[in-house]
Design a protein around this motif. Structure first.
Motif, PDB file in Angstrom:
ATOM      1  N   ASP A   1     -18.511   7.329  53.202  1.00 33.41           N
ATOM      2  CA  ASP A   1     -18.664   5.922  52.825  1.00 33.41           C
ATOM      3  C   ASP A   1     -20.125   5.502  52.901  1.00 33.41           C
ATOM      4  O   ASP A   1     -20.626   4.778  52.028  1.00 33.41           O
ATOM      5  N   TYR A   2     -20.805   5.950  53.952  1.00 34.89           N
ATOM      6  CA  TYR A   2     -22.219   5.598  54.107  1.00 34.89           C
ATOM      7  C   TYR A   2     -23.054   6.254  53.013  1.00 34.89           C
ATOM      8  O   TYR A   2     -23.977   5.647  52.467  1.00 34.89           O
ATOM      9  N   LEU A   3     -22.706   7.482  52.678  1.00 32.60           N
ATOM     10  CA  LEU A   3     -23.392   8.173  51.592  1.00 32.60           C
ATOM     11  C   LEU A   3     -23.255   7.402  50.283  1.00 32.60           C
ATOM     12  O   LEU A   3     -24.223   7.228  49.534  1.00 32.60           O
TER      13      LEU A   3
ATOM     14  N   TYR B   1     -32.578   8.749  53.443  1.00 36.49           N
ATOM     15  CA  TYR B   1     -31.804   8.061  54.482  1.00 36.49           C
ATOM     16  C   TYR B   1     -30.549   8.827  54.883  1.00 36.49           C
ATOM     17  O   TYR B   1     -29.785   8.366  55.713  1.00 36.49           O
ATOM     18  N   TRP B   2     -30.328   9.975  54.292  1.00 36.63           N
ATOM     19  CA  TRP B   2     -29.153  10.776  54.580  1.00 36.63           C
ATOM     20  C   TRP B   2     -29.487  11.695  55.746  1.00 36.63           C
ATOM     21  O   TRP B   2     -30.341  11.433  56.570  1.00 36.63           O
TER      22      TRP B   2
ATOM     23  N   ASP C   1     -18.880   3.715  61.526  1.00 34.82           N
ATOM     24  CA  ASP C   1     -19.362   3.214  60.242  1.00 34.82           C
ATOM     25  C   ASP C   1     -20.343   4.206  59.624  1.00 34.82           C
ATOM     26  O   ASP C   1     -20.014   4.895  58.674  1.00 34.82           O
ATOM     27  N   GLU C   2     -21.566   4.276  60.185  1.00 28.62           N
ATOM     28  CA  GLU C   2     -22.551   5.214  59.638  1.00 28.62           C
ATOM     29  C   GLU C   2     -22.219   6.654  59.982  1.00 28.62           C
ATOM     30  O   GLU C   2     -22.310   7.544  59.146  1.00 28.62           O
ATOM     31  N   GLY C   3     -21.851   6.908  61.230  1.00 29.51           N
ATOM     32  CA  GLY C   3     -21.571   8.282  61.637  1.00 29.51           C
ATOM     33  C   GLY C   3     -21.724   8.460  63.132  1.00 29.51           C
ATOM     34  O   GLY C   3     -21.512   7.528  63.913  1.00 29.51           O
TER      35      GLY C   3
END
Length: 205
Positions: free
Chosen positions: A187-189, A203-204, A161-163
């Protein structure tokens, strides 16, 4: 209590061998164990807390129920002379996002790293060996950290999901040579930009 090191992005670690772990979307918590006093100190990445803390206090009984006994057995088996150790966990719920949590969300903890007093962080292969009996992040990939792998993460060609968090060793004989990096999905970005606008970079990667 030793703070968890800041995790950079992947660029300086390209072409190194790594193990990539599933990255959960939560908050970094830490707990310190002493052979004399047991589990005695709790913290987020930047501050200490106890069971009265409105945001993170619930993590303490959760940890004791899910991990404490098994981790004490692990230390006794693999590190019998250990005086103290710090265990790092991700704290999150089903609706957590970018380190923000809903009060009524059922929370979970997942152990992702261990620092042994005077030895440093356990290397990723040893971590997997000594934590076989407890809940840790899923291994997503083993191999070279390449641009093709980064693209596969970005495009969610793995079940993520996030990475991912990648870990490797510059010198297998030196426990202090461990490196880490993070790679997140597009997608999270997009979600970060939608929620935080121009402040998404905080948050990246």
């Amino acid at each position: 209590m030793k703070e968890y090191p800041k995790i950079p992005n992947y660029h300086k670690y390209l072409d190194k061998d790594c193990i990539a772990f599933y990255k959960m979307d939560g908050s970094n918590l830490r707990v310190e164990y002493s052979s004399k006093t047991g589990w005695y100190k709790w913290g987020t990445r930047l501050r200490l807390f106890n069971e009265t803390d409105p945001d993170y206090g619930c993590a303490i009984p959760l940890f004791h129920k899910k991990y404490a006994q098994d981790l004490e057995k692990m230390l006794a088996k693999f590190y019998p002379k250990c005086q103290s150790a710090i265990f790092y966990m991700e704290f999150f719920g089903p609706k957590s996002f970018a380190g923000q949590h809903l009060a009524d969300d059922e929370k979970d903890l997942v152990l992702f790293d261990i620092n042994i007093y005077k030895k440093g962080f356990i290397d990723p292969e040893t971590f997997l060996k000594v934590t076989e009996s407890v809940h840790t992040p899923e291994v997503i990939y083993r191999g070279r950290l390449t641009e093709d792998f980064v693209t596969d993460v970005r495009e969610k060609r793995f079940p993520i999901d996030e990475g991912v968090i990648c870990k490797g060793m510059d010198n297998p004989k030196n426990p202090h040579s461990q490196w880490r990096c993070k790679i997140k999905t597009l997608d999270y970005l997009a979600k970060l930009k939608k929620v935080f606008g121009t402040g998404y970079n905080q948050y990246w990667e």
